[in-house]
Design an enzyme around this catalytic site. Structure first.
Site: not given
Ligand code: IMO
Ligand code: MG
Length: 424
Positions: A13, A16, A40-41, A224
């Protein structure tokens, strides 16, 4: 031509996707190489928010090719939902998304086993995302996993699937007290998926190596973060894949001699979601304050993220393990209103000074972070686009981070929108 890797350098988180999105402007290919729908991007373009779990965030650009490598574990329902959602928003995926034949599938029983195991562990739980990641990589390592290529041969596929469901049902019913899965229903759902995924499947190792030969620009999108790496992270409170830069090679079949740059993404502070040691963690009240300013809630599970000061020990460790070429420091603007900031320079453990990140979980749990204080800049930075225009105290803060991590800063992010990015 350039081949770059963007890699999370804390506990995930780190924003990225924001840096991937920004640097993807110059890329031809954007590639996921590990993890799964635990990621979760979030990308925000002109106020429009996109959240990606499996598809590389480069898909927003109409001219980019996106690749899901062999190192990724693919949950078919999550993938299909994501493709559908993008189509609804006017983004066509077919012809631009390619998926490795060697990638392993996340099955319904992986998700159930993940959730059941977490419940069973009680207070020792890892705090996983419940997306079946651990069980899917376990099957891969145990050599009973099912790969995308297996979908091509219906008989082999059904045979493997039936065997695995029977094995999973033993665990689910006898250890965890769950209802068994219906074999026929699972098989049926997969035959449906088989038809849908067909146009995307290819040999992505050939695709990417050919692209490199043609001089194309490749951007690897890590998921990650380094401290969640199965080998180098805070084991056992980690994910089940290698998350470090080197995994880009393994997770796609692109050799290490092709990599030109590794960009390490770090927040201007630290967050962590899930359980495990976190030396610089704030007290509850201050954590809530930063969580509110920074919107620190998980994009996959909605869980509140734990928050803490920037940790230079972790930063140095990440720079070493990933061989970072440069840093992208994100969410600097979240600190705009603080009177004073702290940076952890090293740890104290009993009577010893620790400059290096300790491997022993029990030591990490017991270390005292040693801080230096930095005065806050107390003015907004969200509108700033040039490094020189940042308040001098903000620059001093960034430069100290760079010094402690021993890596130059290339990007600074001062907001979630694509535009709110400074190239140093
Ligand atoms: P992105 O790509 C932050 C964490 C979980 C848990 C541990 C293991 O958005 O940075 P898993 O479901 O992988 O078995 O959970 O890893 N975790 C993440 N934390 N960002 C992520 O992804 C994460 N993916 C997994 O919270 O502590
Ligand atoms: Mg995330």
């Amino acid at each position: 031509m350039s081949v770059k890797i963007v890699v999370g350098s804390q506990w995930g988180d780190e924003a990225k996707a924001k840096i991937v999105d920004y640097t993807a402007a110059k890329a031809d290919y954007v590639v996921r190489f590990q993890g799964g729908a635990n990621a979760g991007h979030t990308v925000i373009v002109n106020g429009n928010e996109f959240i990606f779990h499996l598809i590389p965030s480069g898909i927003i650009y109409p001219d980019k090719i996106c690749v899901i490598g062999n190192g990724v574990v693919i949950d078919p329902s999550a993938l299909m939902d994501e493709i559908e959602e993008l189509k609804k928003r006017g983004i066509e995926v077919e012809g631009r998304l390619f998926i490795s034949q060697k990638a392993h599938l996340v099955m319904p029983y992986h998700k159930l086993l993940d959730q059941a195991a977490e419940k069973h562990k009680g207070k020792n739980s890892i705090g996983t995302t419940g997306r079946g990641i651990g069980p899917a990589y376990r099957d891969k390592a145990a050599r009973v996993g099912i790969r995308i290529i297996d979908l091509l041969n219906r008989e082999v596929f059904v045979d493997k699937l039936e065997q695995n469901i029977h094995a999973a049902n033993e665990l689910l019913t006898k250890i965890y007290g769950y209802e068994p899965l219906d074999v026929d229903k699972v098989v049926e759902a997969f035959l449906e998926f088989d038809r849908k995924i067909d146009p995307y499947v290819t040999d992505i190792s050939i695709l990417l190596n050919d692209a490199i030969k043609e001089g194309k620009n490749i951007l690897f999108e890590g998921a990650q973060g380094t401290l969640l790496d199965i080998d180098h992270g805070t084991y056992p409170f980690v994910t089940s894949s290698n998350t470090v830069a080197a995994a880009a090679c393994i997770g796609t079949g692109v050799g290490p001699t092709h990599i030109d740059e590794v960009i390490g993404v770090m927040k201007a502070y630290t967050t962590r979601v899930g359980n495990g040691p976190f030396p610089t963690e704030f007290d509850d009240e201050f954590a809530q304050k930063i969580r509110d300013i920074g919107g620190e809630y998980g994009a996959t599970t909605g869980r509140p993220r734990r928050c803490g000061w920037f940790d230079g020990v972790i930063g140095r460790y990440s720079a070493m393990i990933n061989g970072l070429s440069c840093l992208a420091i994100t969410k600097l603007d979240v600190l705009d209103t603080l009177q004073e900031m702290k940076i952890c320079t090293h740890y104290q453990y009993k009577n010893r000074v620790l400059n290096a990140f300790p491997v022993d979980e029990n030591v990490l749990d017991a270390v005292e972070p040693v801080y230096e204080c930095h005065p806050g800049w107390m003015e907004p930075t969200k509108h700033i686009r040039k490094y020189g225009d940042l308040p001098s105290k903000a620059r001093a803060y960034l430069e100290r981070i760079s010094e402690l991590v021993d890596t130059p800063i290339k990007y600074v992010s001062v907001g979630s929108d694509r535009e709110q990015t400074i190239t140093v």
